[in-house]
Scaffold this motif. Structure first.
Motif, PDB file in Angstrom:
ATOM      1  N   SER A  52       0.833  -1.211   0.000  1.00 45.76           N
ATOM      2  CA  SER A  52       0.000   0.000   0.000  1.00 45.76           C
ATOM      3  C   SER A  52       0.862   1.254   0.000  1.00 45.76           C
ATOM      4  CB  SER A  52      -0.906   0.018   1.237  1.00 45.76           C
ATOM      5  OG  SER A  52      -1.776  -1.095   1.238  1.00 45.76           O
ATOM      6  N   VAL A  53       0.472   2.219  -0.829  1.00 44.98           N
ATOM      7  CA  VAL A  53       1.166   3.508  -0.916  1.00 44.98           C
ATOM      8  C   VAL A  53       0.105   4.592  -0.861  1.00 44.98           C
ATOM      9  CG1 VAL A  53       2.651   4.990  -2.318  1.00 44.98           C
ATOM     10  CG2 VAL A  53       3.000   2.509  -2.328  1.00 44.98           C
ATOM     11  N   VAL A  71      -3.008   5.265  10.121  1.00 41.90           N
ATOM     12  CA  VAL A  71      -3.123   4.160   9.164  1.00 41.90           C
ATOM     13  C   VAL A  71      -4.613   3.855   9.009  1.00 41.90           C
ATOM     14  CG1 VAL A  71      -2.468   1.785   8.615  1.00 41.90           C
ATOM     15  CG2 VAL A  71      -0.879   3.254   9.893  1.00 41.90           C
ATOM     16  N   LYS A  72      -5.164   4.183   7.849  1.00 44.35           N
ATOM     17  CA  LYS A  72      -6.604   4.059   7.612  1.00 44.35           C
ATOM     18  C   LYS A  72      -7.033   2.595   7.478  1.00 44.35           C
ATOM     19  CE  LYS A  72      -7.129   8.511   5.389  1.00 44.35           C
ATOM     20  NZ  LYS A  72      -7.597   9.234   4.218  1.00 44.35           N
ATOM     21  N   LYS A  73      -8.310   2.387   7.726  1.00 40.13           N
ATOM     22  CA  LYS A  73      -8.887   1.039   7.696  1.00 40.13           C
ATOM     23  C   LYS A  73      -8.656   0.309   6.368  1.00 40.13           C
ATOM     24  CE  LYS A  73     -13.075  -1.503   8.852  1.00 40.13           C
ATOM     25  NZ  LYS A  73     -14.440  -1.389   9.384  1.00 40.13           N
ATOM     26  N   PRO A  74      -8.821   0.962   5.203  1.00 38.84           N
ATOM     27  CA  PRO A  74      -8.568   0.229   3.948  1.00 38.84           C
ATOM     28  C   PRO A  74      -7.137  -0.311   3.855  1.00 38.84           C
ATOM     29  CG  PRO A  74      -9.789   2.237   3.504  1.00 38.84           C
ATOM     30  CD  PRO A  74      -9.365   2.298   4.950  1.00 38.84           C
ATOM     31  N   VAL A  75      -6.172   0.422   4.392  1.00 40.27           N
ATOM     32  CA  VAL A  75      -4.784  -0.056   4.392  1.00 40.27           C
ATOM     33  C   VAL A  75      -4.643  -1.236   5.344  1.00 40.27           C
ATOM     34  CG1 VAL A  75      -2.389   0.541   4.951  1.00 40.27           C
ATOM     35  CG2 VAL A  75      -3.840   2.193   3.735  1.00 40.27           C
ATOM     36  N   ARG A  76      -5.231  -1.117   6.535  1.00 45.03           N
ATOM     37  CA  ARG A  76      -5.141  -2.210   7.520  1.00 45.03           C
ATOM     38  C   ARG A  76      -5.765  -3.489   6.965  1.00 45.03           C
ATOM     39  NH1 ARG A  76      -7.443   1.795  10.790  1.00 45.03           N
ATOM     40  NH2 ARG A  76      -9.147   0.398  11.374  1.00 45.03           N
ATOM     41  N   ILE A  81      -3.329  -6.222   8.773  1.00 46.30           N
ATOM     42  CA  ILE A  81      -2.655  -5.857  10.025  1.00 46.30           C
ATOM     43  C   ILE A  81      -3.688  -5.369  11.027  1.00 46.30           C
ATOM     44  CG2 ILE A  81      -0.419  -5.358   8.980  1.00 46.30           C
ATOM     45  CD1 ILE A  81      -1.187  -2.368   9.019  1.00 46.30           C
ATOM     46  N   GLU A  82      -3.342  -5.506  12.303  1.00 42.23           N
ATOM     47  CA  GLU A  82      -4.245  -5.060  13.361  1.00 42.23           C
ATOM     48  C   GLU A  82      -3.438  -4.567  14.549  1.00 42.23           C
ATOM     49  OE1 GLU A  82      -5.352  -9.290  15.402  1.00 42.23           O
ATOM     50  OE2 GLU A  82      -6.461  -8.736  13.617  1.00 42.23           O
ATOM     51  N   ASP A  83      -4.151  -4.019  15.519  1.00 46.84           N
ATOM     52  CA  ASP A  83      -3.553  -3.475  16.736  1.00 46.84           C
ATOM     53  C   ASP A  83      -2.512  -4.442  17.302  1.00 46.84           C
ATOM     54  OD1 ASP A  83      -3.192  -1.807  18.983  1.00 46.84           O
ATOM     55  OD2 ASP A  83      -4.734  -2.890  20.101  1.00 46.84           O
TER      56      ASP A  83
END
Length: 96
Positions: A52-53, A71-76, A81-83
């Motif tokens: 992601s960029v 870090v926005k939800k679509p990137v996560r 990735i998560e907390d």
């Protein structure tokens, strides 16, 4: 600049997730940026995290003296990735 840091949720449960820049990376970023500070002392950056960029801003973190990167939800979701996950981030300042 490249670094690894932990993804965390801001102030407990919620939708805002951040990565805190290491102090050394924050100092390097401050050295690279010229011109007047932006709103809230933010610095515009280009970010690469996995595949992601995106362009965003990092914001000063008074507690650590560094910056936090949202870090926005679509990137996560895209990067799965998560907390608490350790992520590798590549930042390039966009301010000049």
């Amino acid at each position: 600049m490249s670094f690894e840091a932990e993804l965390f949720v801001w102030k407990g449960e919620g939708s805002w997730h951040f990565v805190r820049l290491p102090l050394e990376a924050a100092e390097d970023l401050r050295d690279l940026v010229t011109g007047p500070p932006r709103g809230f002392g933010s610095i515009r950056v280009s970010v690469r995290l996995g595949g992601s960029v995106w362009a965003t801003s990092v914001f000063p973190d008074k507690a650590s003296g560094a910056f936090v990167l949202p870090v926005k939800k679509p990137v996560r979701i895209a990067e799965q990735i998560e907390d608490g996950d350790l992520v590798r981030v590549i930042l390039t300042p966009l301010d000049d």
